[in-house]
Design a protein around this motif. Structure first.
Motif, PDB file in Angstrom:
ATOM      1  N   PRO A  58       0.807  -1.226   0.000  1.00 11.54           N
ATOM      2  CA  PRO A  58       0.000   0.000   0.000  1.00 11.54           C
ATOM      3  C   PRO A  58       0.838   1.274   0.000  1.00 11.54           C
ATOM      4  O   PRO A  58       0.363   2.333  -0.417  1.00 11.54           O
ATOM      5  CB  PRO A  58      -0.823  -0.137   1.293  1.00 11.54           C
ATOM      6  N   LEU A  59       2.112   1.181   0.437  1.00 14.84           N
ATOM      7  CA  LEU A  59       3.002   2.343   0.436  1.00 14.84           C
ATOM      8  C   LEU A  59       3.748   2.510  -0.885  1.00 14.84           C
ATOM      9  O   LEU A  59       4.490   3.467  -1.069  1.00 14.84           O
ATOM     10  CB  LEU A  59       4.020   2.218   1.576  1.00 14.84           C
ATOM     11  N   GLY A  60       3.578   1.552  -1.802  1.00 20.75           N
ATOM     12  CA  GLY A  60       4.246   1.633  -3.097  1.00 20.75           C
ATOM     13  C   GLY A  60       5.592   0.959  -3.152  1.00 20.75           C
ATOM     14  O   GLY A  60       6.283   1.031  -4.173  1.00 20.75           O
ATOM     15  N   ASP A  61       6.018   0.293  -2.067  1.00 20.50           N
ATOM     16  CA  ASP A  61       7.289  -0.433  -2.073  1.00 20.50           C
ATOM     17  C   ASP A  61       7.133  -1.741  -2.846  1.00 20.50           C
ATOM     18  O   ASP A  61       6.051  -2.340  -2.879  1.00 20.50           O
ATOM     19  CB  ASP A  61       7.747  -0.738  -0.644  1.00 20.50           C
ATOM     20  N   GLU A  62       8.247  -2.195  -3.454  1.00 18.88           N
ATOM     21  CA  GLU A  62       8.221  -3.427  -4.239  1.00 18.88           C
ATOM     22  C   GLU A  62       8.647  -4.613  -3.384  1.00 18.88           C
ATOM     23  O   GLU A  62       9.680  -4.580  -2.725  1.00 18.88           O
ATOM     24  CB  GLU A  62       9.138  -3.314  -5.457  1.00 18.88           C
ATOM     25  N   PHE A  63       7.844  -5.658  -3.433  1.00 18.66           N
ATOM     26  CA  PHE A  63       8.147  -6.920  -2.752  1.00 18.66           C
ATOM     27  C   PHE A  63       8.194  -8.010  -3.818  1.00 18.66           C
ATOM     28  O   PHE A  63       7.210  -8.216  -4.543  1.00 18.66           O
ATOM     29  CB  PHE A  63       7.086  -7.258  -1.713  1.00 18.66           C
ATOM     30  N   ALA A  64       9.325  -8.694  -3.926  1.00 19.15           N
ATOM     31  CA  ALA A  64       9.469  -9.778  -4.897  1.00 19.15           C
ATOM     32  C   ALA A  64       9.669 -11.088  -4.153  1.00 19.15           C
ATOM     33  O   ALA A  64      10.321 -11.130  -3.100  1.00 19.15           O
ATOM     34  CB  ALA A  64      10.653  -9.528  -5.820  1.00 19.15           C
ATOM     35  N   LEU A  65       9.111 -12.145  -4.675  1.00 21.85           N
ATOM     36  CA  LEU A  65       9.367 -13.458  -4.111  1.00 21.85           C
ATOM     37  C   LEU A  65      10.799 -13.861  -4.409  1.00 21.85           C
ATOM     38  O   LEU A  65      11.337 -13.571  -5.493  1.00 21.85           O
ATOM     39  CB  LEU A  65       8.408 -14.488  -4.706  1.00 21.85           C
ATOM     40  N   ALA A  66      11.446 -14.508  -3.452  1.00 25.71           N
ATOM     41  CA  ALA A  66      12.791 -15.035  -3.694  1.00 25.71           C
ATOM     42  C   ALA A  66      12.747 -15.941  -4.921  1.00 25.71           C
ATOM     43  O   ALA A  66      11.834 -16.759  -5.065  1.00 25.71           O
ATOM     44  CB  ALA A  66      13.284 -15.803  -2.471  1.00 25.71           C
ATOM     45  N   ARG A  67      13.720 -15.788  -5.791  1.00 25.82           N
ATOM     46  CA  ARG A  67      13.654 -16.523  -7.048  1.00 25.82           C
ATOM     47  C   ARG A  67      15.040 -16.954  -7.521  1.00 25.82           C
ATOM     48  O   ARG A  67      16.064 -16.417  -7.111  1.00 25.82           O
ATOM     49  CB  ARG A  67      12.995 -15.670  -8.132  1.00 25.82           C
ATOM     50  N   GLN A  68      15.031 -17.905  -8.415  1.00 24.55           N
ATOM     51  CA  GLN A  68      16.227 -18.341  -9.125  1.00 24.55           C
ATOM     52  C   GLN A  68      15.972 -18.197 -10.610  1.00 24.55           C
ATOM     53  O   GLN A  68      14.819 -18.241 -11.070  1.00 24.55           O
ATOM     54  CB  GLN A  68      16.568 -19.795  -8.783  1.00 24.55           C
ATOM     55  N   GLU A  69      17.052 -18.034 -11.372  1.00 27.80           N
ATOM     56  CA  GLU A  69      16.932 -17.875 -12.824  1.00 27.80           C
ATOM     57  C   GLU A  69      17.874 -18.836 -13.525  1.00 27.80           C
ATOM     58  O   GLU A  69      18.989 -19.090 -13.051  1.00 27.80           O
ATOM     59  CB  GLU A  69      17.227 -16.440 -13.247  1.00 27.80           C
ATOM     60  N   ARG A  70      17.428 -19.343 -14.663  1.00 30.29           N
ATOM     61  CA  ARG A  70      18.245 -20.241 -15.477  1.00 30.29           C
ATOM     62  C   ARG A  70      18.289 -19.702 -16.898  1.00 30.29           C
ATOM     63  O   ARG A  70      17.265 -19.359 -17.478  1.00 30.29           O
ATOM     64  CB  ARG A  70      17.659 -21.658 -15.456  1.00 30.29           C
ATOM     65  N   LYS A  71      19.499 -19.606 -17.446  1.00 24.47           N
ATOM     66  CA  LYS A  71      19.684 -19.077 -18.792  1.00 24.47           C
ATOM     67  C   LYS A  71      19.148 -20.070 -19.817  1.00 24.47           C
ATOM     68  O   LYS A  71      19.532 -21.245 -19.837  1.00 24.47           O
ATOM     69  CB  LYS A  71      21.174 -18.819 -19.045  1.00 24.47           C
ATOM     70  N   THR A  72      18.246 -19.586 -20.682  1.00 25.71           N
ATOM     71  CA  THR A  72      17.657 -20.459 -21.693  1.00 25.71           C
ATOM     72  C   THR A  72      17.795 -19.906 -23.105  1.00 25.71           C
ATOM     73  O   THR A  72      17.422 -20.581 -24.068  1.00 25.71           O
ATOM     74  CB  THR A  72      16.161 -20.686 -21.401  1.00 25.71           C
ATOM     75  N   GLY A  73      18.292 -18.678 -23.224  1.00 25.11           N
ATOM     76  CA  GLY A  73      18.409 -18.067 -24.548  1.00 25.11           C
ATOM     77  C   GLY A  73      19.372 -16.903 -24.513  1.00 25.11           C
ATOM     78  O   GLY A  73      20.094 -16.700 -23.533  1.00 25.11           O
ATOM     79  N   SER A  74      19.394 -16.116 -25.597  1.00 28.90           N
ATOM     80  CA  SER A  74      20.312 -14.993 -25.712  1.00 28.90           C
ATOM     81  C   SER A  74      19.718 -13.742 -25.089  1.00 28.90           C
ATOM     82  O   SER A  74      18.499 -13.594 -24.982  1.00 28.90           O
ATOM     83  CB  SER A  74      20.640 -14.728 -27.187  1.00 28.90           C
ATOM     84  N   GLY A  75      20.605 -12.834 -24.693  1.00 26.04           N
ATOM     85  CA  GLY A  75      20.171 -11.538 -24.205  1.00 26.04           C
ATOM     86  C   GLY A  75      19.638 -11.588 -22.790  1.00 26.04           C
ATOM     87  O   GLY A  75      19.722 -12.598 -22.098  1.00 26.04           O
ATOM     88  N   TYR A  76      19.062 -10.450 -22.367  1.00 21.30           N
ATOM     89  CA  TYR A  76      18.620 -10.355 -20.985  1.00 21.30           C
ATOM     90  C   TYR A  76      17.189 -10.848 -20.798  1.00 21.30           C
ATOM     91  O   TYR A  76      16.676 -10.899 -19.670  1.00 21.30           O
ATOM     92  CB  TYR A  76      18.759  -8.922 -20.464  1.00 21.30           C
ATOM     93  N   ASN A  77      16.522 -11.247 -21.879  1.00 20.71           N
ATOM     94  CA  ASN A  77      15.187 -11.829 -21.751  1.00 20.71           C
ATOM     95  C   ASN A  77      15.221 -13.356 -21.792  1.00 20.71           C
ATOM     96  O   ASN A  77      14.191 -13.997 -21.573  1.00 20.71           O
ATOM     97  CB  ASN A  77      14.267 -11.321 -22.863  1.00 20.71           C
ATOM     98  N   GLY A  78      16.392 -13.926 -22.063  1.00 22.50           N
ATOM     99  CA  GLY A  78      16.489 -15.370 -22.249  1.00 22.50           C
ATOM    100  C   GLY A  78      16.655 -16.129 -20.952  1.00 22.50           C
ATOM    101  O   GLY A  78      17.662 -16.830 -20.758  1.00 22.50           O
TER     102      GLY A  78
END
Length: 398
Positions: A58-78
């Motif tokens: 409600p105050l506008g702060d960002e809360f993200a769930l803890a996450r992991q990422e795995r590279k599947t393609g080129s660039g920063y969207n992959g």
């Protein structure tokens, strides 16, 4: 707010870094460990973001769930992103770019307004505090090499803090350039990171770094050969925080056509493109315009649309030309062009005689005003300090 008996919540990244540096930080980014998207919605958060769940308090702060990422393609969207209650804080932080951005502090409670109360202990798995104390920018892990945006972010952080890039990170950035990772960056992201870097305290660091690792050949193929020449001039722009001025300085030694091609490709905002084009026209006139006459200056002001510009814009052009010092036109020539802009800019319908106001119509009014401008500019040339103007040596434009 979130039940801290059920979930662990940490403030991460820029807040921890800047508080250790004694700086204010408006970014309040939180990581939630042990929660699901439904848990966040049940706690009254609003979900935003398509790639992975980010939630606004409600105050506008960002809360993200803890996450992991795995590279599947080129660039920063992959990337494929995994977020579930089993992901730990350390697993989340190890995917971040720099050690100084991979620190955290635990939320131990909420005040009556919903603001977080923090534990004083800095959670630092990757020696970020040591690198911060040493003024070092060091990547956290191998995941750094999977995201080309991070090359620009490191150069931007160097521009902000004037920190040194660690040798292993420097080598990794050069490898990413050679491997073609930067070719996958969108023009929007290049402009976003560049514009932010130009507004930092040491933009010369950004320009120098992207040149030394060869990134400028990819990011600015039209202008890279001459852009590096301006890095030292940014040092003297401290205190001038106008983005259009700093973009113009970035292209100060480039040809106008090269600059326009680069700006159009990067989708630079039109208002900035127009100012940079004005700067180039005035610069070329100051360098190669020959003797300054009322007519030649009048024609220049017509080309650049001075009537639609503010004198603040002309002041920015003057600042840039003066900062070029020995590499640019003489101070006397710059001052004269700026002074001649005043009568051109300030002559209005009220300067016509009473007879002209009654008799003249349409285009005849414009022609009469132009004559008054020319007469005022000629008067300034005759009675102003012009003795140095016609005896300068004009350098060749790179």
């Amino acid at each position: 707010m979130l039940d801290l008996n059920k979930f662990q919540v940490f403030i991460v990244g820029g807040y921890c870094r800047d508080r250790l540096l004694g700086r204010d930080c408006k970014d309040h980014d939180f990581v939630v460990v042990g929660a699901t998207p439904q848990d966040m919605l049940d706690a009254g958060f609003q979900q935003v973001g398509a790639d992975f769940p980010v939630f606004l308090s409600p105050l506008g702060d960002e809360f993200a769930l803890a996450r992991q990422e795995r590279k599947t393609g080129s660039g920063y969207n992959g990337f494929t992103t995994t977020f579930d209650p089993s992901v730990t804080l350390e697993q989340d932080l190890i995917r971040r770019d720099l050690t100084i951005n991979a620190m955290a502090r635990k939320v131990v409670g909420w005040n009556e307004k919903g603001h977080a109360k923090l534990d004083d202990t800095v959670i630092d798995f990757f020696n970020g505090q040591e690198d911060l104390a040493n003024g070092s920018l060091r990547h956290v892990g191998e995941a750094f090499g999977e995201d080309p945006v991070r090359v620009l972010r490191v150069a931007r952080f160097a521009a902000r803090y004037n920190f040194r890039i660690a040798d292993d990170t420097w080598d990794l950035m050069k490898w990413m350039v050679r491997d073609g990772e930067l070719n996958h960056l969108t023009v929007e992201r290049v402009w976003q990171e560049t514009s932010k870097a130009l507004m930092e305290d040491h933009p010369e660091q950004f320009v120098h770094i992207i040149h030394m690792i060869g990134a400028d050949r990819i990011l600015f193929p039209e202008t890279w050969e001459t852009m590096v020449s301006v890095s030292r001039y940014f040092v003297n722009l401290d205190g001038y925080f106008d983005l259009q001025l700093r973009v113009a300085m970035l292209f100060a030694f480039c040809r106008k056509d090269q600059t326009q091609n680069a700006m159009e490709r990067l989708r630079v905002p039109i208002v900035i493109q127009k100012f940079v084009n004005v700067f180039h026209d005035v610069r070329d006139f100051a360098w190669h315009g020959g003797d300054i006459t009322a007519r030649s200056a009048f024609d220049l002001f017509g080309r650049i649309g001075l009537a639609r510009l503010t004198m603040a814009d002309m002041q920015d052009v003057k600042v840039l030309l003066l900062e070029l010092g020995p590499s640019g036109p003489s101070t006397a020539r710059i001052e004269l062009i700026t002074n001649l802009a005043l009568p051109y800019k300030h002559v209005t319908f009220d300067d016509l005689s009473d007879g002209q106001k009654l008799e003249l119509k349409g285009k005849d009014i414009g022609r009469a005003l132009d004559n008054i401008k020319l007469e005022a500019m000629q008067h300034l040339l005759i009675f102003g300090p012009t003795e140095q103007v016609n005896v300068i040596e004009i350098p060749e434009l790179p």
